[in-house]
Scaffold this active site. Structure first.
Site, short mmCIF file in Angstrom:
data_model
loop_
_atom_site.label_atom_id
_atom_site.label_comp_id
_atom_site.label_asym_id
_atom_site.label_seq_id
_atom_site.Cartn_x
_atom_site.Cartn_y
_atom_site.Cartn_z
N LYS A 164 42.47 -4.27 6.62
CA LYS A 164 42.45 -2.81 6.45
C LYS A 164 41.01 -1.87 6.02
O LYS A 164 41.50 -0.85 6.60
CB LYS A 164 43.37 -2.80 5.41
CG LYS A 164 44.79 -3.81 5.17
CD LYS A 164 45.05 -4.15 3.35
CE LYS A 164 46.38 -4.67 3.07
NZ LYS A 164 46.93 -4.94 2.10
N LYS B 9 38.26 -10.73 11.09
CA LYS B 9 39.98 -11.43 10.86
C LYS B 9 39.88 -9.16 11.34
O LYS B 9 39.54 -8.54 10.74
CB LYS B 9 40.23 -12.01 9.68
CG LYS B 9 41.55 -11.13 8.91
CD LYS B 9 41.35 -11.89 7.51
CE LYS B 9 43.11 -12.01 7.10
NZ LYS B 9 42.97 -12.09 6.18
N LYS C 105 33.51 -11.57 -0.44
CA LYS C 105 33.21 -9.96 -0.65
C LYS C 105 32.43 -9.63 -2.02
O LYS C 105 32.04 -7.68 -2.05
CB LYS C 105 34.82 -9.97 -2.11
CG LYS C 105 36.19 -10.31 -1.07
CD LYS C 105 37.73 -10.01 -1.76
CE LYS C 105 38.61 -10.33 -0.79
NZ LYS C 105 39.55 -9.94 -1.78
#
Length: 355
Positions: A220, A217, A115
């Site tokens: 969103k 993966k 991240k």
């Protein structure tokens, strides 16, 4: 065997639309677990600001996740559903755990590396300490089990490390105060305040991948809406996305081993298995040798049958904000009673003066 009362805790961040991966990897398990365990399910709104402080509609996203919980079948009267920020003990215990955890432990967290990317120096301190808050979320209720996806397993291992270090650092004090519970750790019986929480990772689709790229993966944040099936999608959208899902030109294999090196095929087989409550082997036995032109419509029909009713119920519940807010408020009041009992013990063990 731990003597802690069996208790399940888990949470979902209120960021963006929930999708099929969230449902199969988390929410559907939440529903099943409430039949056998006492459960606490949380919308972790404090986690949502670790990577992005400013949100367009955080209250609306929090209510949307709550509506998804309820639409999927979680019973807020028998179990606890609430949003994290209403229970201040989460943040209080997280600070204690910031002082228990080691910087080296945090630096090894792969999700932080992913991240933060190359600009790690510009990442928030909250993002680095995210796993410490996650540990507090779990252990403030002294939860014994957490349903997690493969990507969260490392964080749960850190939760166990934090619990073990706290128990070890304060072992004498815990014993003197009579606040410990006997646990079996390996071949030893130890006395600890916090349980060593166990992961619940099961099912044929614990990690659902993108419909456009089987190596990534389902997310969103993917810019392509075709990469995921949102829980708010209607029947037409669900069917369209399944039929447009990326595949290779070969037919489905006749044996499970044939899915190796075919990530898109493996992902769709896993989704079918999870939605139909079958094994991957059973799906291959049924569809092996057939082209995707036959398999995709069957998967689309199955996905519509399973997901469209949830989407409709979610829209209905979301429209009643008074009801949703009442569920969250009631859940927080019940959760705080448990959390405060834990924190009272923590303060006493550390030496912080209680009120």
């Amino acid at each position: 065997m731990s003597e802690f009362k069996p208790l399940v805790f888990s949470g979902v961040q209120p960021t963006g639309n929930l999708h099929l991966g969230n449902y199969l990897g988390a929410i559907r398990k939440f529903v099943a677990l409430q039949e056998s365990h006492d459960c606490i399910y949380c919308v972790v709104d404090l986690h949502s600001i670790t990577a992005q402080l400013v949100h367009d509609d955080l209250p609306g996203q929090t209510r949307s996740i709550t509506a998804a919980f309820l639409a999927a079948g979680i019973d807020p009267t028998k179990h606890i559903v609430f949003n994290q920020s209403r229970v201040r003990q989460h943040a209080e215990l997280a600070w204690v755990f910031n002082c228990v955890a080691r910087i080296g432990w945090m630096n090894r967290m792969t999700q932080f590396k992913d991240k933060a990317g190359k600009d790690r120096e510009n990442a928030s301190l909250g993002l680095l300490a995210y796993p410490s808050l996650m540990a507090a979320d779990i252990l403030v209720y002294r939860a014994t089990h957490v349903p997690v996806g493969d990507d969260q397993k490392q964080h749960l291992e850190l939760t166990r490390d934090i619990a073990a270090k706290f128990n070890n650092d304060f072992s004498a004090k815990i014993g003197d105060l009579g606040l410990g519970v006997e646990m079996e750790v390996g071949e030893e019986t130890v006395n600890g305040f916090f349980p060593l929480t166990e992961p619940l990772i099961e099912g044929p689709a614990t990690r659902v991948m993108s419909l456009r790229d089987g190596s990534k993966k389902m997310s969103k944040s993917d810019p392509s809406d075709l990469s995921r099936i949102n829980l708010t999608d209607d029947a037409d959208a669900i069917s369209k996305k399944i039929k447009k899902a990326k595949t290779d030109p070969e037919p489905l294999p006749s044996e499970l081993a044939g899915l190796k090196a075919r990530p898109e095929a493996e992902n769709l087989v896993g989704i079918y298995a999870a939605l139909s409550d079958k094994t991957r082997e059973a799906v291959i036995a049924e569809f092996g040798g057939q082209q995707f032109s036959a398999f995709k419509p069957a998967l689309a029909d199955l996905a519509v049958d399973r997901l469209a009713p949830i989407a409709a119920e979610m829209r209905r519940i979301s429209a009643d904000t008074t009801y949703v807010d009442g569920v969250l408020r009631d859940g927080a009041e019940r959760a705080e009673v448990i959390a405060e009992a834990t924190m009272k013990g923590v303060r006493e063990i550390i030496g912080l003066l209680n009120d």
